[in-house]
Design a protein around this motif. Sequence first.
Motif, mmCIF file in Angstrom:
data_model
loop_
_atom_site.group_PDB
_atom_site.id
_atom_site.type_symbol
_atom_site.label_atom_id
_atom_site.label_comp_id
_atom_site.label_asym_id
_atom_site.label_seq_id
_atom_site.Cartn_x
_atom_site.Cartn_y
_atom_site.Cartn_z
ATOM 1 N N GLY A 59 0.828 -1.203 0.000
ATOM 2 C CA GLY A 59 0.000 0.000 0.000
ATOM 3 C C GLY A 59 0.859 1.248 0.000
ATOM 4 N N ASN A 60 0.311 2.335 -0.507
ATOM 5 C CA ASN A 60 1.022 3.605 -0.511
ATOM 6 C C ASN A 60 1.071 4.192 0.891
ATOM 7 O OD1 ASN A 60 1.195 3.352 -3.309
ATOM 8 N ND2 ASN A 60 -0.669 4.539 -3.657
ATOM 9 N N TYR A 82 8.400 -2.131 -3.788
ATOM 10 C CA TYR A 82 8.224 -0.938 -2.966
ATOM 11 C C TYR A 82 9.190 0.140 -3.449
ATOM 12 C CZ TYR A 82 5.537 -3.557 0.572
ATOM 13 O OH TYR A 82 4.578 -4.311 1.232
ATOM 14 N N GLN A 139 -1.218 -0.421 -5.966
ATOM 15 C CA GLN A 139 -0.519 -0.780 -4.729
ATOM 16 C C GLN A 139 -0.247 -2.260 -4.576
ATOM 17 O OE1 GLN A 139 -3.205 1.273 -5.038
ATOM 18 N NE2 GLN A 139 -3.498 2.535 -3.200
ATOM 19 N N SER A 191 3.962 -0.479 -4.688
ATOM 20 C CA SER A 191 3.578 0.396 -3.583
ATOM 21 C C SER A 191 4.586 1.543 -3.475
ATOM 22 C CB SER A 191 3.546 -0.376 -2.258
ATOM 23 O OG SER A 191 2.526 -1.346 -2.267
ATOM 24 N N TYR A 195 -3.528 6.845 0.260
ATOM 25 C CA TYR A 195 -2.312 6.468 0.986
ATOM 26 C C TYR A 195 -2.615 6.494 2.474
ATOM 27 C CZ TYR A 195 -1.875 11.460 2.047
ATOM 28 O OH TYR A 195 -2.114 12.738 2.490
#
Length: 600
Positions: free
Chosen positions: A41-42, A234, A260, A264, A290
Amino acid sequence: MKRSGLPDNPFKVFTPEDLDAKEILDLFVEVPYLNKIQDPGNTMLNGPRGSGKSMLFRYLMPDCQMEAKSLALRELPFFGVLVSIRNTAPNLTELRRLPDQSTRAILNEHALSCFVASRFLQALLDSLPDRPQPSWSAALASYYDYLESLLVRSGRPAIGHDGLDVASPQALLQGCRDLCEDSYADVNHYAKRISFATSLPPYDGVLCDYMTFLCPLLVEARKLPFLPNEAPIYLLLDDADHLNKDQTMVLNSWLTARTQGMVSIKISTQQNYKTLATVSGHLVRSPHDYQEINMSDLYTTKRGLYERSVREIVDRRLRRAKIASTGDAFFPPDRDQELEITQIAEDLRKAWKDSGRGNRPSDDALRYARPEYIRRLGGPSKSRHTYFYAGLDQLIHLSSGQVRYLLQPAAEMYDEQVGQLADSPIREISPGIQNRVVRQEADRLMFSELENLAVSPTDVDIPFDEYRDRVAKLRNLLAFLGGFFFLKLVSDDAERRVFSVAVSGDPDLDVFDVFEFGVVLGYFHRSSIGNKDGTGRTRLYVLTRRLAPHFNLDPSSFSGYQFVTNETLRSAMVNPARTVRAVRSRVKPRPLDEGQMELF
């Protein structure tokens, strides 16, 4: 200089990028939000300089993760790529000459996409095993062809495998990186051309973006035989507030791309992120686009966790230097001072039944013993400067939630103690040295730091005169708050240890801008409390405890805060001394009695 047979300075502040995985793991202490930032995830990680953002991102890189989790590269749950913006920012200021925002956005997105792609491909090179399997060459040749196809669609002529050793995985990856570097060079050369041109020439180079170039390039890499199989990539963009505004809007657009699960984006900022607007004019929002982590919350709301983390960091560094001591023993308080404070605390406990203010005797001892000791130093001898800021507990408070501001002074203390002891082993840092260093640091923060800011702006988007005026107002505001908090400390008020202010009503734009300017520079922490009417919450600004020695304040307070009117703050930003005198009458003075203490 290192002395023969003695360890190097254990408190030296390192640049995390320069340390290998083992050194990082020796120094890294887990933080409460580590799991949150490790999840797909952001994420936007906000915190002032020195709060450990770069160390955290370095820990998320593959070599550290393999060492920490005893896993092979292909077994990792993600592949982290550090993209440092501060020292290598693709911040092409010449593009500001372009009058059209859409054109600036397209060229800035190209520059940022190629810059990040180049750093990603360098990370692949760094992660490639020393003895790659021969079968990997075919996969990497296919990946090279895929990258080139993306660039061809973006406007680059095809060159195929000319000059490449297709049997060498390293050569193929280096070839991929060279393609991205060449594509970045297109816009870099264009920026240099328009900086000297009287009329703007057309751009005829490659144009890459996130959705049709960078993201597909990253997603396709997950199939490479030596990377974690289908694990997310990432992108760790460190110090993203060093991007220009146009590139920040581009990055915000990336956050809204809903990728994401595969890619991400983890962003660190020093609370000076230029904008939350995207190129299309929409706003990115948390938690929709985010999740946001504010590192200063660890100090202002979870101070016990911060204290434990710092103690562990100090103890680890001492062990690493083979110094047989704990942090508390290595940084002792001044013995005589602590004995006097202990006696005052005991007197407060005894007097609690008749004149106590807290719920328990220990409450009065905790809240008033140290302030009372500081007050007594201000008698006829006016010797408040003799108060010792020493002991690990006080040094932790003085760091104000930023580990760097404990380690940096500690390194200076260590060097000074080395100079005094010749070749004798160091068993502790004397209270006198501790006190002298932190007082010098506080004076430097109040004087030379602000003076340097007045002549060397950190934000080129603000006109110089306006920037210098803001620095002057910040200096005056700090002088007022320090003087006001000291009046409270030596007063007879129930809450004497105050480090925070909230504005009664809404602050006007000028007051708000100066406080927020102070937050960016690390002079304030930002928090919130319930407003006086009980109808909502209002902003709370917490003065950095690094300034406590400059104003002779007790740094160990957390809960005390004071509501101040907007008019008072505006006055303080113009004439702090006069404003302190004006509010003095509202603070009940505590009578000085050098003999028996008068107990409330």
